[in-house]
Scaffold this motif. Structure first.
Motif, mmCIF file in Angstrom:
data_model
loop_
_atom_site.group_PDB
_atom_site.id
_atom_site.type_symbol
_atom_site.label_atom_id
_atom_site.label_comp_id
_atom_site.label_asym_id
_atom_site.label_seq_id
_atom_site.Cartn_x
_atom_site.Cartn_y
_atom_site.Cartn_z
ATOM 1 N N THR A 219 42.096 32.421 44.207
ATOM 2 C CA THR A 219 41.401 32.315 45.484
ATOM 3 C C THR A 219 41.648 33.504 46.412
ATOM 4 N N GLY A 220 42.919 33.861 46.647
ATOM 5 C CA GLY A 220 43.187 34.964 47.571
ATOM 6 C C GLY A 220 42.531 36.252 47.120
ATOM 7 N N GLN A 221 42.502 36.465 45.804
ATOM 8 C CA GLN A 221 41.914 37.684 45.263
ATOM 9 C C GLN A 221 40.394 37.683 45.447
ATOM 10 N N ILE A 222 39.776 36.521 45.296
ATOM 11 C CA ILE A 222 38.324 36.442 45.458
ATOM 12 C C ILE A 222 37.945 36.570 46.937
ATOM 13 N N ILE A 223 38.757 36.021 47.819
ATOM 14 C CA ILE A 223 38.504 36.215 49.254
ATOM 15 C C ILE A 223 38.464 37.714 49.542
ATOM 16 N N ASP A 224 39.451 38.427 49.040
ATOM 17 C CA ASP A 224 39.528 39.869 49.298
ATOM 18 C C ASP A 224 38.410 40.636 48.587
ATOM 19 N N PHE A 225 38.102 40.230 47.361
ATOM 20 C CA PHE A 225 37.052 40.905 46.587
ATOM 21 C C PHE A 225 35.711 40.775 47.305
ATOM 22 N N THR A 226 35.389 39.555 47.748
ATOM 23 C CA THR A 226 34.083 39.361 48.391
ATOM 24 C C THR A 226 34.066 40.002 49.780
#
Lengths: 782, 242
Positions: A219-226
């Motif tokens: 989740t944290g990585q996808i928040i940052d990716f998007t």
């Protein structure tokens, strides 16, 4: 069709129609509103930590009258920031999953007959200890092997180390990120950790080499990716498959599988040639740049084009994008990197590329670990004994840089099969599906026959459970305490607490309790001076300045971090000379290439395809296929195949085929997905499905697991990590092997508009994907 | 007055399905039904121009909602703030609204035998909390707000080009808007065009509503009589008042 009205609605409408009285009960479905009743529900909101995958997001559970009804993200948690993925949301359904293991059992039938009797915890533990001690008496304590995974797996690993057996292994190393960690440690002196320290949100270019962000959800990585995408980051997606990340990318590089190192070397060549590297960083903080320059001289983009099938001009164009954006270039180190058995060297190449672009400690690059401001009290227990015999998996000697904490699962299986270098006579499998994570599952199955005793600790009855002599059912992560989870490598540092949010539903026990109770029975009481793990956590925190009460109430406590270097600040790398090792003397001394070279891969051969695999956003490993809320989203995987190739074999979308690998091992019927977004020389099968989990009712009941077809693997001589993308498969329909009647080459790349870029023209690079010739006869063969 | 709407940023959506599961959890939506959804399309196109598109959808809370017109009991109605809701007490589970909905946003709960659909989490919204799907969206692809407020983020995103899923044949004033710069939205529109509302005919009204109601009325009267009779039986005549 006529709608039948049930008795219940009949009575209700009768109430309004027949007697004219309004007697409608509130049937609001909203949980907030559902509190409007005569007896108000007792609603609790309890923070904890998710374990649907291993990212460990902060969650808040809503419990109504003792029943878990909802999970949401904990807004105080700096990693997932109030959000939580599909699997995290579906934790509710895990607790009440009907196929859970519900009480301890001892086998009564033959091993594998699926016959057990329910027993008390005392009996199960006494029996287990008795059997383990019998093995120990006959063969020595080292004859006891352990496979453990997950947060509670640490308790089992500790137990075995207290006991004196060196033979424990987790798939998180050899089947996942081990080679990456070794490659980065060799280069930087430290690895990227978990969660990885990637400033995706501020990156201007994001380079993903086989990292399928979006299907691989942390989740944290996808928040940052998007956020990065929204901020205009250009993505370079290197993947034989058109992944979700590729669909967001400016460049999709459909690379020939197995040739990634060649691409990275060509990028390094181009960046050095164009003097596009970070000169100051290279001069002040690295060693071996001149050796690197000489080494990559021959690895030109033209050289790489022949190997990777990515056009040289695209390699140059993407290299230029990275040069222009540096240091805000996020080159993802990958996570599951167990691909070809030479993965340390590929990870090294990626680490070197990152290093020369000077992204360490920079916004949009890799960020730094911080110093945790608190220290925890250590329990007053004896030191673990030094094992009397060397571990059987070769970690630390045969595989010199393998982790001796995580070990090598496949080597433990091999040693159990061969009973060499010394007998392994018992296994404990703790929270790990060894049939779906370790390759060559038939070896795993056979190795069980060599065991005097085999005990499984798990939440759900997966395939390995079926052969167990004893089953010890564990609480779900929502019913138990685990160790404190402390993260220093994030934008803010944090410590989070997993605590029970709901009273256990079945006769299960937490991992810490199972380990402690077994420990006592194995004569290790001195290591377990507590009855309740909550007391351990209280004691650990007592002098740390961290309030247990606050941690329990909020689920997480954060501390400031220093993720980025100040301008001009240099970093003391944790290598011998405090510098980044572009040239690795350490590897040279061990007899390996000091700078990565590309090792050629085999072609699949006519009619065969390389089997690649990956994750789906709604499932985790083999942990979630039976979760009804997730199973309804994706209940079975589709095998991706290039559309032109598929059509030439007469296939249609969703048609079922049997997949057979080079060793003649077959799957059950798998549906196919034909797409132009798949290289013609590979097929893709999502991971985490249908092995032979006979204890699970809500799953496909078909043997369509990718791991079933991964009967062959290679082993990285440096790390001991497995190479799992070395299997070739063909498709079988009506008992006939299918062979493509066309040849498709894919020497191209799509360059597409990125969101927000207005005037950029769509540039279609050269590509060539039309049928070339019709094969007159279909020939089998590999 | 507020008028609620949602923008789905397709550039951010990574099709993780978190919205779908959060909604299921919040409203006990039974499998396999859903109040919101992410439909994943297989990657299509001609290499190298390939698109991998997912369609995140929910009730469009249409201005000219066919479901409201189709509902024979007034159970489905549009609130002043634009939210289309179902009054479960009035719903008779006839399913006419399901046929009328152009977006496939409604289902009948097989246990409760009532129609259910997205209500923009209006109970949460009234308490100042975002809808559950918005709160959990890990890609921040769902943006909820008031389009009567020109400064709201939804208003701004609509002004910047977010489009509703309408066609030349069907435009009932939907309030879900899609933001897209990869040309993905036309793929969604082609694969999931709004259906022409299938409005109730007299025949359908008879078979799905009037006939069952007729029998219910008879049954109800009978039960009423029975209740009165039982009361008489147990409590005696004098307790019954005209």
């Amino acid at each position: 069709m006529e709608k039948k009205i049930s008795r219940r609605s009949f009575l209700k409408i009768s109430g309004t129609v027949g007697t004219g009285a309004a007697v409608g009960l509130s049937t609001s479905t909203s949980k907030a509103k559902a509190a409007v009743r005569t007896e108000p529900k007792k609603i609790e909101r309890i923070p904890s930590v998710c374990e649907q995958c291993f990212w460990r997001c902060g969650i808040i559970a809503t419990v109504e009258d003792g029943k878990l009804v909802n999970i949401e993200g904990n807004p105080l948690h700096p990693n997932n920031r109030g959000k939580i993925c599909a699997r995290g949301n579906a934790g509710v359904a895990l607790v009440y999953e009907k196929d859970r293991l519900k009480g301890p059992m001892i086998r009564v039938g033959e091993r594998g007959s699926g016959k057990w009797r329910e027993v008390s915890w005392n009996e199960a533990l006494d029996y287990t200890a008795e059997k383990l001690l019998a093995v120990t008496k006959k063969y020595g304590v080292e004859a006891n092997g352990l496979f453990a995974h997950g947060a509670s797996g640490y308790f089992a690993t500790d137990l075995y180390s207290f006991w004196g057996s060196p033979n424990s292994a987790a798939p998180s190393f050899a089947q996942c990120k081990g080679s990456r960690d070794v490659g980065y440690e060799l280069t930087y002196g430290e690895n990227m950790g978990s969660p990885e320290r990637l400033d995706l949100a501020n990156a201007k270019v994001i380079t993903l080499i086989g990292s399928a962000l979006g299907e691989n959800i942390h989740t944290g990585q996808i928040i940052d990716f998007t956020d990065g995408l929204a901020n205009g980051a250009k993505v370079i997606a290197v993947d034989p498959r058109f992944s979700t990340a590729a669909s967001k990318a400016k460049w999709w590089l459909p690379i020939k599988p197995g040739t990634d190192t060649a691409l990275v070397l060509a990028w390094i060549n181009e960046i050095i040639n164009k003097k596009g590297y970070d000169e100051t960083f290279v001069r002040n903080s690295t060693t071996g740049f001149s050796e690197l320059t000489t080494h990559v001289k021959e690895f030109t983009p033209e050289w790489a084009e022949k190997i990777t099938e990515i056009p040289a001009d695209v390699i140059r164009e993407t290299a230029k994008a990275m040069i222009d954006a540096k240091p805000a270039v996020l080159i993802h180190p990958g996570r599951h990197v167990a691909w070809y058995g030479n993965d340390v060297q590929r990870a090294r190449a990626v680490a070197i590329l990152s290093a020369i672009l000077g992204i360490w400690g920079q916004k949009g690059g890799y960020f730094l670990k911080s110093e945790f401001p608190a220290s925890y009290n250590a329990l007053d227990i004896p030191a673990a004994p030094t094992p009397k015999r060397q571990r059987v998996d070769g970690a630390g000697y045969r595989f010199p840089l393998a982790s001796t904490e995580e070990g090598l699962t496949q080597e433990l299986v091999k040693a159990t099969l061969s009973q060499k270098p010394y007998p392994i006579k018992s296994w404990m499998v703790f929270g790990q599906n060894i049939f779906n994570s370790i390759p060559a599952k038939r070896d795993t199955r056979k190795a069980i026959d060599n065991l005097d005793f085999y005990v499984v600790v798990d939440v759900r009855p997966t395939e390995p459970t079926w052969y167990a002599d004893v089953i010890l059912p564990e609480d779900t992560y929502l019913e138990r305490y685990d160790t404190l989870m402390t993260v220093t490598g994030w934008y803010k540092q944090y410590v989070s607490l997993r605590q029970p949010v709901v009273k256990r539903v079945h006769n299960t026990k937490p991992g810490w309790w199972i380990a402690k109770e077994l420990g006592k029975r194995l004569g290790l009481s001195a290591y377990y001076p507590y009855n309740d793990y909550e007391d351990v956590i209280r004691y650990q925190l007592k002098d740390s300045g961290i309030s247990f009460t606050k941690l329990k109430r909020d689920g997480v406590i954060t501390f400031p971090a220093k993720p980025f270097l100040e301008p001009g600040e240099s970093y003391q790398f944790k290598t011998s000379d405090k510098k980044v090792h572009l040239y690795s003397k350490e590897l040279k001394d061990l007899g390996f290439d000091p700078i990565p070279v590309y090792e050629p891969v085999n072609d699949p051969g006519k009619g065969y395809f390389r089997l690649v695999y990956g994750l789906m956003p709604v499932h985790s490993h083999g942990k979630t296929e039976s979760n009804p809320w997730l199973n309804t989203l994706i209940s079975e995987p589709h095998l991706w195949i290039n559309e032109i190739i598929g059509k030439s074999m007469g296939l249609k979308n969703d048609e079922e085929v049997i997949v057979e690998n080079q060793d003649g091992i077959r799957s059950d019927k798998i549906k196919i997905l034909m797409t132009p977004g798949m290289r013609p020389d590979a097929v893709y099968l999502p991971h985490g499905f249908g092995g032979n989990d006979r204890g699970l009712l809500d799953y496909t009941k078909r043997n369509i697991s990718d791991n079933n077809l991964i009967s062959k693997y290679t082993v990285d001589p440096i790390s001991g990590g497995t190479g799992l993308r070395v299997n070739f498969v063909r498709l079988i329909k009506d008992e006939q092997p299918l062979s493509p009647t066309v040849e498709v080459s894919m020497t191209g790349v799509s360059a597409k508009k990125v969101s927000g870029v207005q005037q950029e023209e769509e540039q279609n690079k050269t590509f060539n994907i039309q049928p070339k010739k019709k094969a007159s006869a279909i020939k089998e063969g590999c | 007055m507020s008028k609620y709407a949602m923008v789905i940023d397709m550039d951010r959506c990574i099709a993780c399905h978190a919205c779908e599961v959060a909604c299921r959890s919040h409203y006990d939506v039974p499998v396999p039904y859903y109040r919101n959804w992410v439909h994943d399309l297989r990657p299509e196109g001609v290499y190298p121009d390939i698109k991998k598109v997912s369609y995140a959808g929910l009730c469009n809370h249409c201005d000219d909602a066919p479901c409201v017109k189709a509902c024979p009991t007034g159970a489905t109605y549009k609130r002043k703030d634009g939210v289309v809701v179902v009054d479960k007490d009035l719903c008779i589970g006839c399913g006419l609204c399901i046929e009328a909905c152009p977006y496939g946003a409604r289902y009948i709960d097989p246990v409760k035998e009532k129609v259910d659909k997205c209500d923009f989490c209006i109970d949460r919204v009234e308490q100042g909390v975002e809808p559950a799907c918005v709160a959990t969206c890990i890609a921040s692809a769902r943006i909820f707000g008031d389009i009567d407020d020109p400064n709201s983020k939804v208003s701004q995103l609509i002004a910047s080009g977010a489009q509703p899923n309408v066609s030349s044949k069907v435009n009932v004033g939907p309030n879900i808007y899609y933001l897209d710069s990869h040309n993905h939205f036309p793929v969604v529109q082609a694969a999931f065009p709004p259906k022409i509302p299938n409005m109730p005919t007299p025949q359908k009204m008879w078979t799905k509503v009037l006939r069952p109601l007729f029998w219910l009325a008879i049954g109800g009267s009978f039960l009423g009589q029975l209740a009165a009779f039982s009361t008489q039986l147990f409590k005696g005549e004098s307790d019954i008042k005209e």
